[in-house]
Design a protein around this motif. Structure first.
Motif, PDB file in Angstrom:
ATOM      1  N   PRO A 283       0.826  -1.221   0.000  1.00 50.63           N
ATOM      2  CA  PRO A 283       0.000   0.000   0.000  1.00 50.63           C
ATOM      3  C   PRO A 283       0.854   1.263   0.000  1.00 50.63           C
ATOM      4  N   VAL A 284       0.423   2.257  -0.734  1.00 51.28           N
ATOM      5  CA  VAL A 284       1.122   3.537  -0.753  1.00 51.28           C
ATOM      6  C   VAL A 284       1.211   4.107   0.657  1.00 51.28           C
ATOM      7  N   SER A 285       0.148   3.959   1.425  1.00 47.44           N
ATOM      8  CA  SER A 285       0.116   4.528   2.777  1.00 47.44           C
ATOM      9  C   SER A 285       1.119   3.877   3.714  1.00 47.44           C
ATOM     10  N   GLU A 286       1.642   2.709   3.352  1.00 43.00           N
ATOM     11  CA  GLU A 286       2.593   2.002   4.204  1.00 43.00           C
ATOM     12  C   GLU A 286       4.040   2.176   3.741  1.00 43.00           C
ATOM     13  N   ASP A 287       4.256   2.895   2.635  1.00 39.16           N
ATOM     14  CA  ASP A 287       5.592   3.110   2.082  1.00 39.16           C
ATOM     15  C   ASP A 287       6.225   4.319   2.768  1.00 39.16           C
ATOM     16  N   ALA A 288       7.353   4.099   3.429  1.00 37.62           N
ATOM     17  CA  ALA A 288       7.943   5.140   4.275  1.00 37.62           C
ATOM     18  C   ALA A 288       9.010   5.983   3.583  1.00 37.62           C
ATOM     19  N   THR A 289       9.192   5.864   2.254  1.00 40.22           N
ATOM     20  CA  THR A 289      10.215   6.662   1.589  1.00 40.22           C
ATOM     21  C   THR A 289       9.838   8.146   1.650  1.00 40.22           C
ATOM     22  N   PRO A 290      10.841   9.039   1.693  1.00 40.68           N
ATOM     23  CA  PRO A 290      10.551  10.486   1.780  1.00 40.68           C
ATOM     24  C   PRO A 290       9.695  10.987   0.627  1.00 40.68           C
TER      25      PRO A 290
END
Length: 388
Positions: A283-290
């Motif tokens: 999920p996009v919401s779980e991706d922690a990249t800046p």
């Protein structure tokens, strides 16, 4: 002696009109570049279609804010959205209207049936199909004016299958959606599952786009005592399928087609609890990249209270890439030149407008992307490496 001559009211009015015309001149001289969109904006997949459109509109707003130019001319971008109700025949009708009436050089379609329908005529009618679907056949057909936006779904089958087999067992019941995309996924998933030593105990595709009650179909599949359910269509109906399976006592895992997104499903069913053991795309919401966090923040400002998913992210970047390809080609209408510049365009995008990290476009017209899968364990999302 007066420094300025005295003007009559009529002369002052004429001067004001002339000044206004001069001031508006550059804006009026802007060429409007239209990108077409044909997707579901009503029916069971309406939210899916709106998510795609929101990403496109966000990109267009950012492009226009930068006073864009193509070939030395000021331009303004505009998305023309048409509802096709997930019906390929409607997609074909919409495309004809978008090309003839709106002169769209590119049309984005978020379902394989509609994409295939347009590929029968787009080279002849001279427009680029921006294909938001991971079906491999989209680029295998050799269409010279197609861009496949997401990575092919086939790369998910083996890692997802191994994960759920290891946790739950090797018997799967297939109850995915019955639209063209679901059929393509199922056709590839079944031999992939069996190659890993699994067995298919039931095949009962359902109409995710036209139904909200799936108890009958799910009950029929559960009667075969599967360890795993293969599910997937748009996020909302897929979540309902999972919820109803749990309500009927199913304790196993899920292989979720990449059209459905785990975080969007979680919002429908009240959290990740019911999704325990489900595998899907990260999920996009779980991706922690800046870059991804910054994208989520900008999206939230444009659409207050909303969290973007893959549909918004990939198509947001695709519109930015299409605009950049037009700049590199020096034309908003030479579709062959624009398509030829898509690889260079993606590579030239700054990270903030390419948060998914698309690395370019291959010779067949598909994006090159390092994508990750995900699974729900203990109510949290963990990474599954797909090898892309």
């Amino acid at each position: 002696m007066r420094a300025f001559p005295r003007f009559t009211r009529r002369q002052m009015t004429a001067l004001a009109v002339a000044a206004a015309a001069l001031a508006a001149g550059p804006a009026l001289a802007q060429e409007v570049i239209k990108i077409g969109y044909s997707g579901p904006l009503s029916g069971g997949a309406a939210q899916y279609g709106k998510n795609v459109l929101d990403g496109m509109q966000m990109a267009v707003a950012e492009i226009n804010a930068g006073n864009p130019e193509i070939g030395g001319k000021k331009v303004r971008f505009e998305v023309v959205p048409l509802d096709d109700k997930y019906n390929p025949s409607e997609t074909a009708i919409n495309a004809q209207r978008l090309v003839q009436q709106h002169k769209a050089a590119a049309i984005l379609v978020p379902h394989s049936g509609g994409i295939f329908a347009l590929q029968t005529s787009n080279e002849r009618s001279n427009f680029i199909v921006l294909a938001y679907s991971s079906v491999p056949q989209i680029t295998e057909r050799g269409n010279k004016l197609t861009l496949r936006i997401p990575p092919e779904f086939t790369s998910y089958i083996a890692p997802f299958s191994r994960y759920v087999m290891g946790r739950y067992g090797k018997k799967v019941a297939m109850i995915g959606a019955d639209h063209d995309y679901g059929k393509a996924w199922a056709a590839a998933f079944k031999p992939g599952w069996e190659k890993l030593g699994g067995t298919v105990v039931a095949e009962n595709p359902m109409s995710y786009n036209r139904a909200t009650d799936f108890y009958s179909g799910v009950s029929k599949a559960l009667a075969e005592k599967p360890d795993v359910l293969f599910v997937g269509g748009a996020s909302e109906p897929t979540a309902l399928v999972v919820k109803q399976a749990r309500e009927l006592g199913f304790k196993g895992g899920f292989v979720v087609m990449d059209q459905a997104k785990l975080d969007e499903m979680a919002r429908v069913v009240g959290g990740y609890g019911l999704l325990e053991g489900a595998t899907g795309v990260m999920p996009v919401s779980e991706d922690a990249t800046p870059e991804n966090k910054a994208f989520i923040e900008r999206f939230g400002k444009m659409y207050p209270g909303r969290i973007p998913g893959s549909e918004a992210l990939w198509n947001y970047t695709a519109v930015h890439a299409t605009f950049r390809a037009m700049q590199l080609a020096g034309s908003a209408s030479d579709t062959k030149a624009i398509h030829a510049k898509l690889d260079a365009a993606y590579k030239a995008l700054p990270p903030e407008v390419n948060p998914g990290g698309v690395q370019g476009v291959d010779q067949r017209g598909g994006t090159v992307t390092k994508e990750r899968g995900a699974a729900v364990r203990g109510g949290k999302v963990e990474v599954i490496q797909t090898g892309l």
